[in-house]
Design an enzyme around this catalytic site. Structure first.
Site: not given
Ligand code: C5P
Length: 314
Positions: A11, A99, A101, A105, A107, A141
């Site tokens: 995405k 790719p 990191a 999205a 992972g 995500d």
């Molecule tokens: O939910 P996800 O694992 O993708 O989020 C990764 C990191 O991104 C979270 O640990 C947080 O630090 C940050 N994040 C955030 N607010 C969101 C989504 C992600 O602060 N709405």
């Protein structure tokens, strides 16, 4: 033995606005998310034991419980212990094209595919909203990755609203292989630098979120106005990622100087994307930027908008 092959598209974020802090430590967001045809393949089948086995052809991808796809399988085993006991564990093979990191999205899409795959393998009959509820437990995500297409995401990113789907827009992705950005770092740095602009009051956040429907980008999407869509791309995380990674900023400027609809960093980066009217134009722009930035670490992909998320490969 029954097995399934699933396609898990990447995405991009056409819009990412950070509104404020949430009580759970995450950020309250408004995003417009778009699936693209660049996708990983996930093959899933029952394993001979009760265990979860994960294989991946990409050396940078962990295959233990730190991998979101592994955690998705673990979650299904925990939520449906009788099915796990009946059917045994699962063996998952990930073939990576997205790719890692990269803010695409990859992972999350793999984890979404595992939820869909186990739902099929164990004949659970879970509906899409039920799968999305499980997905939200794993990452912000992942609910979007299940349904895909074009969607507005609010809350942590897990609350989805259908908006008109976009088709036939071509995308050039560009990423330095030697640069990756950790999403928690991007959000924490944003908080350190911009928390004085955060909306503190929950009611104000709700009314701001409600108003998004009238916002210009959503209108441009409703009217399928590609020129406007390109101009209205937005990502708050660029404010912290681009100054820390000058090469990524330079890459974005290189795209902006070309004949593109628009250009933006996706998610927490460092992938930069540019939108084009046609495949011919996308290839021409990619070739131009490649000539300007002669770095062997810089990789490109030309792909297009996709109208759905996880698909079963027949
Ligand atoms: O939910 P996800 O694992 O993708 O989020 C990764 C990191 O991104 C979270 O640990 C947080 O630090 C940050 N994040 C955030 N607010 C969101 C989504 C992600 O602060 N709405």
């Amino acid at each position: 033995m029954q097995s399934y092959s699933l396609i898990a598209p990447a995405k991009i974020n056409l819009y990412l606005e950070i509104l404020g802090d949430r009580p759970d430590g995450f950020h309250e967001l408004i995003m417009i998310l778009q699936s693209i045809e660049l996708a990983d393949r996930i093959d899933i089948q029952p394993s001979d034991t009760q265990k979860i086995y994960l294989y991946c052809d990409h050396p940078q991808v962990p295959t233990d419980e730190t991998n979101l796809a592994y955690r998705a399988a673990q979650l299904m085993c925990d939520v449906f212990p009788e099915m796990h006991a009946n059917y045994g564990g699962v063996s998952i093979k990930i073939t990576k094209n997205i790719p890692v990191a990269a803010g695409l999205a990859g992972g999350s899409g793999n984890a979404a595919a595992v939820l869909v795959g186990i739902n099929l393998l164990w004949q659970l009959g879970l509906t899409q909203p039920e799968l999305q509820d499980l997905a939200a437990k794993l990452g912000s995500d992942i609910p979007f990755c299940i349904a895909g297409g074009t969607a507005m995401a609010t809350g942590r990113g897990e609350k989805l609203d259908e908006i008109k789907h976009l088709n036939d827009i071509w995308v050039i992705l560009a990423k330095y292989e030697n640069i990756s950005v950790a999403t928690p770092w991007a959000y924490q740095t944003y908080r350190q630098q911009y928390s004085d602009t955060y909306i503190r009051d929950l009611t104000a956040i709700k009314s701001r979120t409600a108003k998004i429907h009238s916002r210009p980008l959503v209108e441009a999407i409703n009217h399928q106005n590609r020129q406007q869509i390109g101009k209205l791309l937005h990502n708050d995380l660029e404010k912290v990622v681009l100054p820390s990674y000058p090469q990524v900023a330079e890459l974005k400027s290189a795209f902006a100087a070309q004949d593109v609809l628009g250009t933006m960093m996706s998610g927490s980066g460092p992938t930069v994307f540019a939108l084009c009217e046609s495949q011919t134009q996308a290839i021409a722009v990619k070739d131009q930027v490649r000539t300007q930035i002669r770095d062997p670490q810089l990789k490109f992909w030309v792909t297009k908008f996709a109208s759905s998320g996880i698909q079963i490969k027949l």
